[in-house]
Scaffold this active site. Structure first.
Site, PDB file in Angstrom:
ATOM      1  N   SER A 204     -16.416   0.672   1.836  1.00 16.33           N
ATOM      2  CA  SER A 204     -15.785  -0.639   1.987  1.00 16.33           C
ATOM      3  C   SER A 204     -14.843  -0.640   3.196  1.00 16.33           C
ATOM      4  O   SER A 204     -14.869  -1.551   4.029  1.00 16.33           O
ATOM      5  CB  SER A 204     -15.018  -0.977   0.705  1.00 16.33           C
ATOM      6  OG  SER A 204     -14.377  -2.216   0.821  1.00 16.33           O
TER       7      SER A 204
ATOM      8  N   HIS B 255       0.850  -1.212   0.000  1.00 16.97           N
ATOM      9  CA  HIS B 255       0.000   0.000   0.000  1.00 16.97           C
ATOM     10  C   HIS B 255       0.879   1.253   0.000  1.00 16.97           C
ATOM     11  O   HIS B 255       0.384   2.370   0.161  1.00 16.97           O
ATOM     12  CB  HIS B 255      -0.887   0.044   1.242  1.00 16.97           C
ATOM     13  CG  HIS B 255      -1.992  -0.976   1.273  1.00 16.97           C
ATOM     14  ND1 HIS B 255      -2.741  -1.310   0.172  1.00 16.97           N
ATOM     15  CD2 HIS B 255      -2.507  -1.708   2.304  1.00 16.97           C
ATOM     16  CE1 HIS B 255      -3.658  -2.216   0.521  1.00 16.97           C
ATOM     17  NE2 HIS B 255      -3.521  -2.475   1.802  1.00 16.97           N
TER      18      HIS B 255
HETATM   19  N1  LIG Z   1     -12.824 -11.202  -6.470  1.00 21.80           N
HETATM   20  C1  LIG Z   1     -13.335 -10.021  -6.223  1.00 21.80           C
HETATM   21  N2  LIG Z   1     -14.053  -9.356  -7.157  1.00 21.80           N
HETATM   22  C2  LIG Z   1     -14.591  -8.142  -6.900  1.00 21.80           C
HETATM   23  N3  LIG Z   1     -14.484  -7.507  -5.710  1.00 21.80           N
HETATM   24  C3  LIG Z   1     -13.774  -8.124  -4.750  1.00 21.80           C
HETATM   25  C4  LIG Z   1     -13.166  -9.394  -4.948  1.00 21.80           C
HETATM   26  N4  LIG Z   1     -12.533  -9.749  -3.816  1.00 21.80           N
HETATM   27  C5  LIG Z   1     -12.723  -8.758  -2.938  1.00 21.80           C
HETATM   28  N5  LIG Z   1     -13.473  -7.785  -3.482  1.00 21.80           N
HETATM   29  C6  LIG Z   1     -13.940  -6.545  -2.852  1.00 21.80           C
HETATM   30  O1  LIG Z   1     -12.834  -5.655  -2.678  1.00 21.80           O
HETATM   31  C7  LIG Z   1     -12.990  -4.928  -1.458  1.00 21.80           C
HETATM   32  C8  LIG Z   1     -11.847  -5.218  -0.523  1.00 21.80           C
HETATM   33  O2  LIG Z   1     -10.772  -4.466  -0.987  1.00 21.80           O
HETATM   34  P1  LIG Z   1      -9.267  -4.949  -0.905  1.00 21.80           P
HETATM   35  O3  LIG Z   1      -9.177  -6.340  -1.390  1.00 21.80           O
HETATM   36  O4  LIG Z   1      -8.476  -3.917  -1.587  1.00 21.80           O
HETATM   37  O5  LIG Z   1      -8.973  -4.912   0.655  1.00 21.80           O
HETATM   38  S1  LIG Z   1      -7.504  -4.848   1.303  1.00 21.80           S
HETATM   39  O6  LIG Z   1      -6.955  -3.507   1.009  1.00 21.80           O
HETATM   40  O7  LIG Z   1      -6.715  -5.921   0.748  1.00 21.80           O
HETATM   41  O8  LIG Z   1      -7.724  -5.022   2.751  1.00 21.80           O
HETATM   42  C9  LIG Z   1     -14.321  -5.373  -0.874  1.00 21.80           C
HETATM   43  O9  LIG Z   1     -15.295  -4.480  -1.401  1.00 21.80           O
HETATM   44  P2  LIG Z   1     -16.710  -4.206  -0.706  1.00 21.80           P
HETATM   45  O10 LIG Z   1     -17.504  -5.457  -0.933  1.00 21.80           O
HETATM   46  O11 LIG Z   1     -17.291  -3.031  -1.431  1.00 21.80           O
HETATM   47  O12 LIG Z   1     -16.457  -3.924   0.737  1.00 21.80           O
HETATM   48  C10 LIG Z   1     -14.440  -6.767  -1.437  1.00 21.80           C
HETATM   49  O13 LIG Z   1     -15.739  -7.279  -1.424  1.00 21.80           O
END
Ligand SMILES: Nc1ncnc2c1ncn2[C@@H]1O[C@H](COP(=O)(O)OS(=O)(=O)O)[C@@H](OP(=O)(O)O)[C@H]1O
Length: 337
Positions: A173, A143
């Site tokens: 999120s 990050h």
């Molecule tokens: N495979 C896949 N496809 C689409 N979206 C996905 C996927 N995996 C994780 N997510 C969604 O990404 C959000 C989490 O963000 P990060 O993975 O960046 O989190 S972190 O920074 O690693 O902690 C979180 O978004 P929100 O659902 O809006 O909270 C996750 O649901």
């Protein structure tokens, strides 16, 4: 004035740094701090807000991370698609290692297959991690803002894929993620309104959002061979095209038409939100090493536009105006309904 970070020559061999913990503890006493949404503290170092372990990891990585030309760095603003992009990158790059039905992605969370290097350095305080267990090309997550990346990454031929997300969905999120963790730990959380105020003032992990995103955006314009800049919304809209683009950017394009269609389809399916959230490995309550979140916490809704269900019109208007101001003249924009 910028605080100097000692980034002396990275060491290729293992080493022990006994003093860094003390150094960081002392540093923390001098830094501005603010409550994060979950009631823990964020510390501001050279304009960027960090959780303690990410600050430690950033400094240690800058001193010791010997990037290789073949390395791939998945760099992200938190809660912007990190888990997804780690999975896609891993699936693309290591696709010839085994059949999809035996993919490690079916049994291991993407954060374990593609470690945040700053967390690895934090967890290996007494023995700089060797990352011997990673396949080549090694894939890491981070990050860290572009301007603070270890010199070895910027100056080598390793490639960076960056993903960000519209700040309204990113905020929702992030808030739900931290609320969930705080609830599990029973620590005192900030309300949605209080947290929103922090975000508008740039106070959030890896924030301010604008600087992080613009740093990678500008670097990707200057050096499009090294940095691929992606948005969660685009990836969601046309995952197939971006899988193809990612493979080409990473130097492992799909070779023939037949392979292209079949394999892209497999990768998209394997890494889809619907598939990943249902995998046994992503259901258990086991914490991911160093991250202190449950596997399932990384899969909430996976939608674009969930902010409309949570932000008041005045909140969303404020963030939209801020976004226009901050991105003005940069050529960068997010489509919002
Ligand atoms: N495979 C896949 N496809 C689409 N979206 C996905 C996927 N995996 C994780 N997510 C969604 O990404 C959000 C989490 O963000 P990060 O993975 O960046 O989190 S972190 O920074 O690693 O902690 C979180 O978004 P929100 O659902 O809006 O909270 C996750 O649901």
């Amino acid at each position: 004035m910028e605080k100097a970070i000692n980034s002396s020559q990275p060491k290729a061999s293992h080493g022990v740094e006994n003093n860094l913990s003390d150094e960081v503890e002392e540093l923390l006493l001098t830094l501005p701090r603010e409550k994060n949404f979950d009631g823990t503290y964020l510390y501001q170092f050279n304009g960027v807000w960090y959780r303690h372990k990410f600050l430690y990891g950033m400094i240690s990585t800058r001193r010791h991370f010997p990037a290789r030309d073949s390395d791939i760095i998945v760099s992200t603003f938190p809660k912007s698609g990190t888990t997804w992009l780690k999975a896609l990158t891993y699936a693309i790059v290591h696709r010839s290692r085994c059949a999809f039905e035996h993919s490690p992605l079916l049994t291991t969370n993407p954060h374990e297959l593609v470690p945040f290097f700053e967390i690895s350095y934090y967890l290996n305080k007494n023995d700089i991690p060797s990352f011997e267990h990673l396949y080549t090309p090694r894939i890491f997550g981070t990050h860290i803002p572009y301007s603070t990346l270890p010199d070895s990454i910027v100056n080598s031929n390793c490639r960076i894929v960056y993903i960000c997300r519209n700040p309204l969905d990113q905020f929702i999120s992030h808030w739900y993620f931290l609320l969930k963790q705080a609830h599990d730990k029973e620590s005192e959380t900030l309300s949605l309104e209080e947290s929103f105020e922090k975000v508008c003032n740039g106070v959030l992990e890896a924030g301010p959002f604008w600087e992080h995103v613009l740093g990678y955006w500008k670097a990707s314009l200057d050096n499009s061979h090294k940095i691929l800049f992606l948005k969660y919304e685009d990836l969601k809209e046309d995952t197939h095209s971006y899988v193809k683009k990612l493979a080409e950017f990473l130097g492992c394009p799909f070779s023939n038409v037949e392979e292209k269609e079949r394999v892209i389809e497999e990768i998209v399916k394997l890494c889809s939100f619907e598939n990943m959230k249902d995998l046994e490995v992503n259901k258990p309550s086991r914490n991911i090493p160093g991250i202190k979140a449950k596997n399932s916490d990384f899969f909430r809704k996976g939608e674009v536009g969930d902010w409309t269900n949570h932000l008041t019109p005045s909140m969303s208007e404020r963030l939209k105006i801020l976004m226009e101001e901050k991105f003005s003249g940069s050529g960068l924009a997010f489509k919002l309904s």
